[in-house]
Design an enzyme around this catalytic site. Structure first.
Site, mmCIF file in Angstrom:
data_model
loop_
_atom_site.group_PDB
_atom_site.id
_atom_site.type_symbol
_atom_site.label_atom_id
_atom_site.label_comp_id
_atom_site.label_asym_id
_atom_site.label_seq_id
_atom_site.Cartn_x
_atom_site.Cartn_y
_atom_site.Cartn_z
ATOM 1 N N SER A 103 28.623 29.543 88.148
ATOM 2 C CA SER A 103 30.040 29.688 87.788
ATOM 3 C C SER A 103 30.273 29.555 86.285
ATOM 4 O O SER A 103 31.315 29.949 85.778
ATOM 5 C CB SER A 103 30.845 28.606 88.515
ATOM 6 N N LYS A 104 29.306 28.973 85.591
ATOM 7 C CA LYS A 104 29.503 28.707 84.166
ATOM 8 C C LYS A 104 29.511 29.968 83.313
ATOM 9 O O LYS A 104 29.965 29.936 82.169
ATOM 10 C CB LYS A 104 28.456 27.717 83.662
ATOM 11 N N ASP A 105 29.025 31.083 83.856
ATOM 12 C CA ASP A 105 29.145 32.359 83.129
ATOM 13 C C ASP A 105 30.599 32.631 82.772
ATOM 14 O O ASP A 105 30.913 33.165 81.708
ATOM 15 C CB ASP A 105 28.674 33.525 84.017
ATOM 16 N N ALA A 121 31.721 30.377 79.803
ATOM 17 C CA ALA A 121 31.017 30.731 78.559
ATOM 18 C C ALA A 121 31.632 31.998 77.968
ATOM 19 O O ALA A 121 31.991 32.044 76.783
ATOM 20 C CB ALA A 121 29.532 30.923 78.825
#
Ligand code: PMP
Length: 345
Positions: free
Chosen positions: A47-49, A52
């Site tokens: 999910s961090k895409d 970022a």
């Protein structure tokens, strides 16, 4: 290029729009229908895409970042990987300060994506100069032309999920979602999704998952930061030893705490029963669902969405490693879900 034909200009165009997958076996006897938002389908496998890309593009829009500049972050691994991926495509230097609790695989992956990595001791207080927060702050001050993502204290972290994950879930459930279950680390995922969902339907119940050894649940209940709650635990990315401003505690109805051991077994169970190879916190979130089912939280007509934040491949030296499980004392006589390997001589 034509996205409809599955052709893309670069990998970043694949961030978001992850599938919602019905859980069929683990929840067969539970009340309600259960769906997983499987964030491992992002190109950086978590999910961090989303955060970022959003935070970096926002800095570009504001003119604070120009190619060649440095992006700095503290991260348990996933955010670092996503920032490194975005940095490669957009031409930035990437420096990451990570906790020594992060798995060796995760650290090696960050190196493979061209990031410069600083490994900092996990069990020191947040204001200790060796903590990854303090190390990142120092590097930011020393590096002119750098930005510090600061995901725990960055409102854009919430906005990324408010703009994308929330609307996707609402749309994918045709607005019929009754419960959202999500792990809380920075709190960006749960707070952003919750804000969007509750704007559409204030009755959607939003339940955060916290670790034993973290301060979040107690803070939610009492608004008191109690450092007596803090002790080391194994799950990476879940819970916290400080109060992140990227968590909107008012957007969360309640927290459930889960243990390292149950979460590890449940992660393995998801892989073995649903065929979804997911990370440790996916096990934690699913463990919370088991506990909520026991409590009678769900009705047969409910539609429950659980966020699975990342991919199991990041935990090959931990949850999916029998030796590691054994070393933690996680294999008891009742529940041995050890893998079977037979060597042909
Ligand atoms: N699971 C994993 C594996 C994570 O890395 C994180 C982020 N720390 C979370 C869950 C929690 O997400 P958030 O930070 O948005 O609360």
């Amino acid at each position: 290029m034509n996205k409809n034909k599955n052709v893309f200009d670069n990998v970043l165009q694949l961030v978001g729009n992850t599938p919602l997958i019905k859980l069929n076996r683990m929840t067969a006897d539970f009340d309600g229908d259960f769906y997983a938002k499987v964030e491992a389908f992002n190109p950086g496998h978590s999910s961090k895409d989303r955060i970022a890309l959003h935070i970096i593009e926002e800095a570009e829009r504001q003119g604070v970042l120009t190619p060649g500049d440095t992006i700095i972050e503290t991260t348990s691994g996933n955010t670092g990987f996503s920032i490194a991926m975005v940095s490669i495509i957009k031409g930035y230097e990437c420096i990451l300060a990570v906790s020594s609790k992060s798995s060796a695989d995760k650290i090696d992956m960050l190196k493979s994506m061209g990031a410069k990595v600083y490994v900092c001791p996990a069990h020191v207080k947040a204001d200790d100069p060796r903590s990854y927060y303090e190390v990142a702050k120092r590097l930011h001050e020393e590096n002119k032309g750098s930005i510090y993502i600061n995901q725990y204290f960055n409102q854009l972290n919430i906005d990324a999920h408010y703009n994308t994950t929330g609307p996707e879930i609402w749309d994918q459930t045709d607005g019929e979602i009754t419960h959202l279950i999500a792990c809380s680390g920075t709190g960006g995922t749960i707070s952003g999704i919750s804000k969007y969902l509750k704007e559409q339907n204030p009755n959607v119940k939003v339940i955060g998952v916290d670790a034993y050894g973290s301060v979040l649940q107690k803070y939610h209940e009492t608004r008191e930061f109690d450092d007596k709650e803090i002790y080391p635990y194994r799950i990476e990315g879940l819970g916290k030893n400080l109060i992140p401003t990227a968590t909107n505690f008012d957007a969360i109805d309640r927290f459930v705490k889960v243990t390292d051991e149950e979460s590890a077994h449940t992660a393995r169970e998801i892989s073995n029963t649903e065929g979804l190879f997911v990370g440790y916190t996916s096990g934690a979130a699913m463990q919370a669902i088991k506990q909520l089912q026991e409590e009678g939280e769900f009705k047969p007509t409910d539609k429950v969405v659980v966020v699975f934040p990342d991919h199991g491949s990041r935990y090959m030296s931990k949850v999916y490693n029998d030796k590691w499980m054994e070393d933690q004392g996680f294999f008891d006589s009742k529940r041995v879900v050890q893998s079977t390997i037979e060597y042909i001589k």
